[in-house]
Enzyme design. Structure first.
Site, PDB file in Angstrom:
ATOM      1  N   ASP A 147       0.959  -1.012  -0.164  1.00 52.98           N
ATOM      2  CA  ASP A 147      -0.099   0.251  -0.179  1.00 52.98           C
ATOM      3  C   ASP A 147       0.679   1.177   0.090  1.00 52.98           C
ATOM      4  OD1 ASP A 147      -2.215  -1.626   0.160  1.00 52.98           O
ATOM      5  OD2 ASP A 147      -2.352  -1.109   2.273  1.00 52.98           O
ATOM      6  N   ARG A 148       0.161   2.358  -0.359  1.00 47.25           N
ATOM      7  CA  ARG A 148       0.769   3.650  -0.470  1.00 47.25           C
ATOM      8  C   ARG A 148       1.532   3.971   0.878  1.00 47.25           C
ATOM      9  NH1 ARG A 148      -1.199   8.905  -3.633  1.00 47.25           N
ATOM     10  NH2 ARG A 148       1.033  10.080  -3.414  1.00 47.25           N
TER      11      ARG A 148
END
EC number: 5.4.99.-
Length: 320
Positions: A147-148
């Protein structure tokens, strides 16, 4: 070499600004370097970047052909002048990168250039290890993604055979992926296995955990072990047995112990107390635990790679 003749509409512009408009893929620092090296000539002679172009001027550009292409997602790496990579390990076949939180693995609708994959491709292009004009289909690619706002180790393949092998090893669970996470509260028991079925809501970019199979749901399993507890928090090591979207975040939240800083699956008022704005989750260790033949990557068998420093561990559990 490509030649351009300055028309009436471009007359009066500075040379460097004309270059930026004409070659949007060419990074400004590289354009300035080419001007200094006289790879950009005005009427057959070297020039200064601030010279004003006149109608009828002839510009000769001794610049690689790829910079004349129209900007697209597959050539965005050309716009990266200084790739920013934290390399954990590199050889002729692969890269292990320590992705910083906040950086996207791949482009989305808002961000096209500043992504992990564009920095990797720019790095290999500038090292002359990869040139898309020499390849018919392959481009350096990520084998896994996170995930970012999660940091940690991401695998990248430099060639097609490496990508094929690593993807198969991930599917066969022969590459161990270990995370550190900080949770609210204490898990009971302190070590165990979280299992369930995850169903993703695409519109909300959120998954829900179910105990029993549901239509469209995917099985998810995570091993965990509590390493330390303090001040209402627990430091936990997790091993992914499956690799589902938001798996660790959703499973611990469903168990009543959301990750510190997780605004999607946790509660904002709980996170504010500790001053954490995004999830305390880090892919800190990767193990090549091959149990079947790995072909050209057999030399990696049994090797483990670890990120030395994880910010939230040092902040909330100093000395660990």
């Amino acid at each position: 070499m490509k030649e351009f003749v300055i028309g009436k509409n471009d007359a009066g512009q500075r040379l460097d600004r004309w270059l930026a408009k004409t070659l949007p893929l060419l990074p400004a620092p590289l354009a300035q370097k080419y001007i200094r090296l006289k790879r950009v000539k005005v009427n057959g002679k070297g020039s200064q970047r601030d010279v004003r172009l006149q109608e009828g001027d002839r510009l000769q550009l001794y610049i690689n052909d790829e910079f004349f292409d129209a900007p697209r997602e597959d050539n965005a790496f050309l716009s990266v002048f200084q790739p920013r990579l934290d390399i954990v390990y590199e050889d002729e076949n692969l890269l292990l990168l320590n992705k910083r939180p906040g950086l996207l693995c791949h482009a989305d609708e808002q961000e096209k250039v500043n992504t992990l994959i564009t920095h990797i491709q720019a790095y290999l292009y500038q090292k002359k290890e990869w040139n898309p004009r020499d390849e018919h289909s392959f481009a350096p690619a990520l084998c896994n993604r996170i995930d970012r706002n999660t940091g940690g180790i991401v695998l990248a393949a430099k060639n097609a055979e490496t990508l094929r092998i690593l993807n198969q090893k991930i599917r066969d669970r022969e590459i161990g992926k270990f995370y550190l996470a900080v949770l609210h509260g204490r898990m009971s028991p302190p070590a165990g296995k979280l299992e369930g079925f995850l169903l993703k809501d695409e519109d909300k970019a959120r998954v829900t955990v179910y105990r029993k199979p549901v239509p469209g749901g995917k099985s998810a399993a995570t091993l965990y072990k509590t390493l330390k507890t303090a001040d209402g928090l627990s430091l936990v090591e997790c091993e992914l047995l499956t690799g589902r979207t938001h798996q660790i975040r959703a499973q611990f939240a469903a168990a009543g112990h959301p990750l510190l800083g997780d605004g999607k699956y946790g509660r904002e008022r709980d996170n504010k107390r500790y001053g954490r704005a995004f999830q305390a989750l880090y892919s800190y260790k990767l193990v090549f635990s091959f149990s079947t033949d790995a072909g050209m990557l057999e030399y990696l068998k049994g090797r483990a790679f670890t990120v030395e420093h994880v910010d939230f561990v040092e902040a909330y559990f100093p000395g660990e």
